[in-house]
Design a protein around this motif. Sequence first.
Motif, short mmCIF file in Angstrom:
data_model
loop_
_atom_site.label_atom_id
_atom_site.label_comp_id
_atom_site.label_asym_id
_atom_site.label_seq_id
_atom_site.Cartn_x
_atom_site.Cartn_y
_atom_site.Cartn_z
N SER A 18 0.83 -1.20 0.00
CA SER A 18 0.00 0.00 0.00
C SER A 18 0.86 1.25 0.00
O SER A 18 0.59 2.22 -0.72
CB SER A 18 -0.92 -0.02 1.23
OG SER A 18 -1.60 1.20 1.37
N PHE A 19 1.92 1.24 0.80
CA PHE A 19 2.81 2.39 0.87
C PHE A 19 3.57 2.57 -0.45
O PHE A 19 3.73 3.69 -0.94
CB PHE A 19 3.79 2.25 2.04
CG PHE A 19 4.57 3.51 2.31
CD1 PHE A 19 4.00 4.55 3.03
CD2 PHE A 19 5.86 3.66 1.84
CE1 PHE A 19 4.70 5.72 3.28
CE2 PHE A 19 6.57 4.82 2.07
CZ PHE A 19 5.99 5.85 2.80
N SER A 21 2.52 1.73 -3.38
CA SER A 21 1.55 2.29 -4.33
C SER A 21 1.35 3.78 -4.09
O SER A 21 1.22 4.56 -5.04
CB SER A 21 0.23 1.56 -4.24
OG SER A 21 0.38 0.23 -4.68
N PHE A 22 1.33 4.20 -2.84
CA PHE A 22 1.23 5.62 -2.51
C PHE A 22 2.40 6.40 -3.11
O PHE A 22 2.21 7.47 -3.68
CB PHE A 22 1.21 5.78 -0.98
CG PHE A 22 1.56 7.14 -0.48
CD1 PHE A 22 0.74 8.23 -0.70
CD2 PHE A 22 2.74 7.34 0.24
CE1 PHE A 22 1.06 9.50 -0.22
CE2 PHE A 22 3.08 8.59 0.72
CZ PHE A 22 2.24 9.67 0.49
N ASP A 26 -0.35 7.83 -8.64
CA ASP A 26 -1.19 8.97 -8.27
C ASP A 26 -2.62 8.52 -7.96
O ASP A 26 -3.55 9.29 -8.00
CB ASP A 26 -1.17 10.05 -9.34
CG ASP A 26 -1.62 9.53 -10.70
OD1 ASP A 26 -1.95 8.34 -10.82
OD2 ASP A 26 -1.66 10.34 -11.64
N ARG A 29 -7.04 6.84 -4.03
CA ARG A 29 -7.30 6.07 -2.82
C ARG A 29 -6.06 6.00 -1.93
O ARG A 29 -6.12 6.27 -0.73
CB ARG A 29 -7.77 4.67 -3.18
CG ARG A 29 -8.18 3.85 -1.97
CD ARG A 29 -8.69 2.47 -2.36
NE ARG A 29 -7.62 1.54 -2.02
CZ ARG A 29 -7.29 0.48 -2.71
NH1 ARG A 29 -7.89 0.19 -3.82
NH2 ARG A 29 -6.34 -0.32 -2.30
N TYR A 30 -4.92 5.64 -2.53
CA TYR A 30 -3.68 5.56 -1.76
C TYR A 30 -3.21 6.94 -1.31
O TYR A 30 -2.75 7.11 -0.19
CB TYR A 30 -2.57 4.88 -2.58
CG TYR A 30 -2.86 3.42 -2.85
CD1 TYR A 30 -2.94 2.49 -1.83
CD2 TYR A 30 -3.04 2.97 -4.16
CE1 TYR A 30 -3.21 1.16 -2.08
CE2 TYR A 30 -3.30 1.64 -4.42
CZ TYR A 30 -3.37 0.74 -3.38
OH TYR A 30 -3.64 -0.58 -3.64
N GLN A 31 -3.33 7.92 -2.21
CA GLN A 31 -2.89 9.27 -1.86
C GLN A 31 -3.68 9.82 -0.68
O GLN A 31 -3.10 10.35 0.27
CB GLN A 31 -3.04 10.21 -3.07
CG GLN A 31 -2.12 9.88 -4.23
CD GLN A 31 -0.66 9.97 -3.83
OE1 GLN A 31 -0.23 10.94 -3.21
NE2 GLN A 31 0.11 8.96 -4.20
N HIS A 32 -4.99 9.67 -0.72
CA HIS A 32 -5.83 10.19 0.36
C HIS A 32 -5.52 9.47 1.68
O HIS A 32 -5.32 10.11 2.72
CB HIS A 32 -7.31 10.05 0.01
CG HIS A 32 -8.21 10.46 1.11
ND1 HIS A 32 -8.43 11.78 1.46
CD2 HIS A 32 -8.93 9.72 1.99
CE1 HIS A 32 -9.23 11.83 2.50
NE2 HIS A 32 -9.57 10.60 2.84
N TRP A 34 -2.92 7.65 2.70
CA TRP A 34 -1.58 7.84 3.27
C TRP A 34 -1.34 9.29 3.66
O TRP A 34 -0.71 9.55 4.70
CB TRP A 34 -0.50 7.32 2.33
CG TRP A 34 -0.32 5.85 2.51
CD1 TRP A 34 -0.78 4.86 1.69
CD2 TRP A 34 0.32 5.21 3.61
NE1 TRP A 34 -0.46 3.63 2.22
CE2 TRP A 34 0.23 3.82 3.39
CE3 TRP A 34 0.96 5.67 4.76
CZ2 TRP A 34 0.75 2.89 4.29
CZ3 TRP A 34 1.49 4.73 5.64
CH2 TRP A 34 1.39 3.37 5.40
N ASN A 35 -1.81 10.23 2.89
CA ASN A 35 -1.64 11.64 3.29
C ASN A 35 -2.36 11.91 4.61
O ASN A 35 -1.83 12.62 5.48
CB ASN A 35 -2.11 12.59 2.20
CG ASN A 35 -1.11 12.70 1.08
OD1 ASN A 35 0.10 12.71 1.31
ND2 ASN A 35 -1.59 12.78 -0.14
#
Length: 91
Positions: A18-19, A21-22, A26, A29-32, A34-35
């Motif tokens: 998951s990290f 992919s973050f 872009d 789902r991952y950006q939101h 993890w941010n």
Amino acid sequence: MNPDYVHYSAIELALDDSFISFVISDNERYQHAWNKWITDHPHQKREVDEAIAMIQAIQSGLVNYSNVVLPIEVENTLLQKIQYCIQQQTQ
């Protein structure tokens, strides 16, 4: 999000799909996710920054840099995970 992430080292974060992919995509789902996690856990900033640097070094082919930071087995595992995540993004 995995509640154990608060105890992860930079290497453990860097090996998490998951990290990865973050860092490499872009995908919203991952950006939101993890941010938000990073904002909620500022004490993990150093680990997060180191993990991002490791992933980017491996992805960019900066083998000399990554060899200083990572054992070769971890580097190989991370490269395989990066390649897997990239394949998943393109399917």
